[in-house]
Design a protein around this motif. Structure first.
Motif, PDB file in Angstrom:
ATOM      1  N   GLY A 162       1.347  -7.719   0.164  1.00 51.40           N
ATOM      2  CA  GLY A 162       1.540  -8.585  -0.988  1.00 51.40           C
ATOM      3  C   GLY A 162       2.595  -9.618  -0.683  1.00 51.40           C
ATOM      4  O   GLY A 162       3.393  -9.455   0.251  1.00 51.40           O
ATOM      5  N   PRO A 163       2.636 -10.709  -1.431  1.00 48.06           N
ATOM      6  CA  PRO A 163       3.656 -11.733  -1.201  1.00 48.06           C
ATOM      7  C   PRO A 163       5.048 -11.166  -1.434  1.00 48.06           C
ATOM      8  O   PRO A 163       5.279 -10.438  -2.403  1.00 48.06           O
ATOM      9  CB  PRO A 163       3.308 -12.811  -2.234  1.00 48.06           C
ATOM     10  CG  PRO A 163       2.519 -12.096  -3.283  1.00 48.06           C
ATOM     11  CD  PRO A 163       1.766 -11.021  -2.574  1.00 48.06           C
ATOM     12  N   GLY A 164       5.955 -11.461  -0.508  1.00 46.82           N
ATOM     13  CA  GLY A 164       7.324 -10.965  -0.608  1.00 46.82           C
ATOM     14  C   GLY A 164       7.550  -9.613   0.031  1.00 46.82           C
ATOM     15  O   GLY A 164       8.679  -9.146   0.119  1.00 46.82           O
ATOM     16  N   VAL A 165       6.491  -8.965   0.484  1.00 46.68           N
ATOM     17  CA  VAL A 165       6.599  -7.658   1.128  1.00 46.68           C
ATOM     18  C   VAL A 165       6.953  -7.847   2.595  1.00 46.68           C
ATOM     19  O   VAL A 165       6.434  -8.737   3.265  1.00 46.68           O
ATOM     20  CB  VAL A 165       5.274  -6.874   1.007  1.00 46.68           C
ATOM     21  CG1 VAL A 165       5.342  -5.562   1.780  1.00 46.68           C
ATOM     22  CG2 VAL A 165       4.945  -6.625  -0.456  1.00 46.68           C
ATOM     23  N   GLY A 166       7.830  -6.995   3.125  1.00 47.24           N
ATOM     24  CA  GLY A 166       8.152  -7.030   4.532  1.00 47.24           C
ATOM     25  C   GLY A 166       7.073  -6.330   5.347  1.00 47.24           C
ATOM     26  O   GLY A 166       6.548  -5.293   4.922  1.00 47.24           O
TER      27      GLY A 166
END
Length: 265
Positions: A149-153
């Motif tokens: 997901g967006p923002g996930v490392g």
């Protein structure tokens, strides 16, 4: 037409229209891959798979990009697809020995279509039926997707896949990595399957497009190179299987491009 591109010092970011074009290339690649996987029957030779791959890519006007990939200072791979058997994890030149019942086979291909690149792979068992490693691969794949997901490392995604592999009695193959893809076959970022302490985390951002390509084994997960420098083998001879598709990170989630039929949207 390609539009909305922004060149960065890091990963390329692609627009919605770019991702739509990439989706078309990846879907075509997956259709070819499915046809090749269906050919992996007792008595069929890997060279026959390669010839069918080359023919199908030509029929849709796609270039067999894998054939042109070369080792540093070496000769190109030369074949339109890789066909790995049992302990061969990746980059296996298709051979002439017929498939035998119960062998695990992984087919990998890369194409370019209208300037866009797609890289897909999957595994099957000769003669049909199930196999614990194929079940483990399914679980690892779903765990990886669930973490994206967006923002996930990226390390969070890799950790989720590693935990799923362990829960199913398998290990992630070490030394392999996913990569950015789009206008070129290999772009930033580099996404290790099993990140080490020195590997920087990569934060997934909307517009990023990369390959998700987990490989699992019943052995230690360590690998060795073949004598020709191309094929990657499990160090202990344990079997391995893998899957690969293209992932586009969106503002509100992600999209699988060229994955198994149940994944494509």
């Amino acid at each position: 037409m390609i539009d909305g591109r922004r060149t960065l010092r890091g990963p390329q970011l692609y627009s919605d229209s770019d991702i739509a074009a990439l989706s078309g290339a990846a879907l075509r690649a997956r259709r070819v891959l499915d046809a090749l996987l269906a050919m992996t029957e007792v008595g069929v030779k890997p060279r026959e798979i390669e010839r069918e791959c080359r023919s199908r890519l030509a029929s849709i006007g796609a270039l067999p990009i894998l054939a042109d990939i070369a080792l540093p200072g070496g000769t190109p791979f030369g074949d339109a697809c890789s066909v790995g058997i049992d302990d061969t994890v990746a980059h296996a030149r298709p051979g002439h020995d017929p498939f035998e019942r119960g062998q695990l086979v992984t087919v990998d291909l890369m194409l370019a279509l209208d300037g866009w690149h797609a890289d897909v792979a999957d595994s099957t068992i000769v003669g049909g039926g199930g196999h614990p490693l194929l079940h483990a691969l399914d679980a690892v794949w779903e765990a990886g997707l669930a973490a994206i997901g967006p923002g996930v490392g990226w390390n969070t995604v890799a950790g989720a896949m590693g935990a799923a592999a362990q829960a199913h009695g398998a290990r992630m193959v070490r030394g392999l990595a996913g990569h950015g893809i789009g206008l070129a076959p290999h772009e930033l970022p580099v996404l290790p399957l099993a990140p080490g302490p020195a590997d920087p985390d990569v934060i997934l951002r909307p517009g990023m497009v990369f390959t998700l390509e987990p490989a699992v084994t019943s052995g230690s997960g360590e690998t060795v190179d073949s004598e020709d420098g191309w094929a990657i083998l499990t160090a202990d001879g344990a079997p391995a299987v893998g899957r690969e598709a293209v992932i586009a990170v969106l503002e509100d989630g992600f999209r699988v491009l060229g994955g198994p039929a149940a994944d494509d949207s």
